[in-house]
Design a protein around this motif. Structure first.
Motif, mmCIF file in Angstrom:
data_model
loop_
_atom_site.group_PDB
_atom_site.id
_atom_site.type_symbol
_atom_site.label_atom_id
_atom_site.label_comp_id
_atom_site.label_asym_id
_atom_site.label_seq_id
_atom_site.Cartn_x
_atom_site.Cartn_y
_atom_site.Cartn_z
ATOM 1 N N UNK A 111 62.842 -62.688 36.252
ATOM 2 C CA UNK A 111 63.698 -61.624 36.772
ATOM 3 C C UNK A 111 64.256 -61.975 38.147
ATOM 4 N N UNK A 112 63.453 -62.598 38.986
ATOM 5 C CA UNK A 112 63.933 -63.024 40.305
ATOM 6 C C UNK A 112 65.053 -64.053 40.175
ATOM 7 N N UNK A 113 64.918 -64.961 39.226
ATOM 8 C CA UNK A 113 65.945 -65.985 39.021
ATOM 9 C C UNK A 113 67.238 -65.349 38.525
ATOM 10 N N UNK A 114 67.124 -64.381 37.605
ATOM 11 C CA UNK A 114 68.319 -63.689 37.109
ATOM 12 C C UNK A 114 68.988 -62.909 38.231
ATOM 13 N N UNK A 115 68.203 -62.308 39.115
ATOM 14 C CA UNK A 115 68.789 -61.576 40.240
ATOM 15 C C UNK A 115 69.534 -62.507 41.191
ATOM 16 N N UNK A 116 69.029 -63.719 41.386
ATOM 17 C CA UNK A 116 69.738 -64.686 42.225
ATOM 18 C C UNK A 116 71.042 -65.099 41.558
ATOM 19 N N UNK A 117 71.009 -65.303 40.243
ATOM 20 C CA UNK A 117 72.232 -65.654 39.511
ATOM 21 C C UNK A 117 73.256 -64.526 39.619
ATOM 22 N N UNK A 118 72.807 -63.278 39.537
ATOM 23 C CA UNK A 118 73.719 -62.130 39.680
ATOM 24 C C UNK A 118 74.311 -62.110 41.090
ATOM 25 N N UNK A 119 73.502 -62.399 42.105
ATOM 26 C CA UNK A 119 74.014 -62.426 43.475
ATOM 27 C C UNK A 119 75.050 -63.527 43.657
ATOM 28 N N UNK A 120 74.781 -64.708 43.132
ATOM 29 C CA UNK A 120 75.740 -65.806 43.254
ATOM 30 C C UNK A 120 77.030 -65.480 42.504
ATOM 31 N N UNK A 121 76.905 -64.859 41.323
ATOM 32 C CA UNK A 121 78.097 -64.448 40.576
ATOM 33 C C UNK A 121 78.880 -63.388 41.340
ATOM 34 N N UNK A 122 78.182 -62.485 42.012
ATOM 35 C CA UNK A 122 78.864 -61.469 42.812
ATOM 36 C C UNK A 122 79.622 -62.110 43.974
ATOM 37 N N UNK A 135 69.376 -55.654 35.497
ATOM 38 C CA UNK A 135 68.403 -56.418 36.303
ATOM 39 C C UNK A 135 67.935 -55.604 37.508
ATOM 40 N N UNK A 136 68.849 -54.826 38.088
ATOM 41 C CA UNK A 136 68.448 -53.966 39.205
ATOM 42 C C UNK A 136 67.444 -52.899 38.791
ATOM 43 N N UNK A 137 67.639 -52.315 37.599
ATOM 44 C CA UNK A 137 66.690 -51.315 37.102
ATOM 45 C C UNK A 137 65.328 -51.937 36.841
ATOM 46 N N UNK A 138 65.308 -53.104 36.225
ATOM 47 C CA UNK A 138 64.017 -53.757 35.958
ATOM 48 C C UNK A 138 63.305 -54.128 37.253
ATOM 49 N N UNK A 139 64.061 -54.608 38.230
ATOM 50 C CA UNK A 139 63.441 -54.968 39.513
ATOM 51 C C UNK A 139 62.969 -53.723 40.248
ATOM 52 N N UNK A 140 63.721 -52.648 40.162
ATOM 53 C CA UNK A 140 63.310 -51.401 40.796
ATOM 54 C C UNK A 140 62.054 -50.827 40.177
ATOM 55 N N UNK A 141 61.959 -50.894 38.867
ATOM 56 C CA UNK A 141 60.749 -50.411 38.193
ATOM 57 C C UNK A 141 59.553 -51.262 38.579
ATOM 58 N N UNK A 142 59.767 -52.571 38.718
ATOM 59 C CA UNK A 142 58.668 -53.450 39.119
ATOM 60 C C UNK A 142 58.232 -53.135 40.548
#
Length: 139
Positions: free
Chosen positions: A35-46, A129-136
């Protein structure tokens, strides 16, 4: 190894378990999850999306300002609120609101470029990904 130094007093090349737990207590982060890796990919895409938006939508002198300024502002907000070690530790709901504003800005940027489906796809992946990270973070 010199002959006059006993083997018990020589330094070890690899840290022991006690040394590793001590280094973790000093502030080292645990291993990154998927999940952390996917969040970094989302940030780079943003960030890449905002650079593209700045270059495509604005006229010539302002396109460089927008292409540099929008990702810099995004990185500053990420560092202040969303990073693994944020500068400002805030309530999780405020953190989620900042994350949602950043994702909404990228989605609107794609819409203004005439690519609504790409913006919608980005929004779905980023919010999931934000929802999953927030729940975690809340558990």
């Amino acid at each position: 190894m010199p002959a006059d130094i006993p083997a018990a007093e020589t330094p070890r090349a690899t840290p022991s378990l006690a040394d590793r737990t001590a280094s973790e207590a000093q502030g080292l982060l645990p291993r990154a999850s998927a999940l952390d890796i996917v969040r970094v990919v989302v940030l780079v895409a943003a960030l890449a999306s905002l650079v593209l938006w700045g270059l495509v939508v604005w006229p010539l002198p302002w396109n460089l300002v927008a292409a540099i300024g929008a990702p810099v502002i995004t990185l500053l907000l990420w560092a202040l609120f969303l990073s693994p070690r944020p500068v400002l530790v805030v309530h999780p709901f405020l953190r989620a609101a900042v994350e949602l504003v950043l994702y909404a800005a990228v989605t609107v940027a794609w819409w203004t470029m005439g690519q609504a489906w790409i913006g919608l796809g980005f929004a779905v992946v980023a919010i999931a990904t934000g929802l999953m990270a927030g729940r975690r973070a809340l558990s």
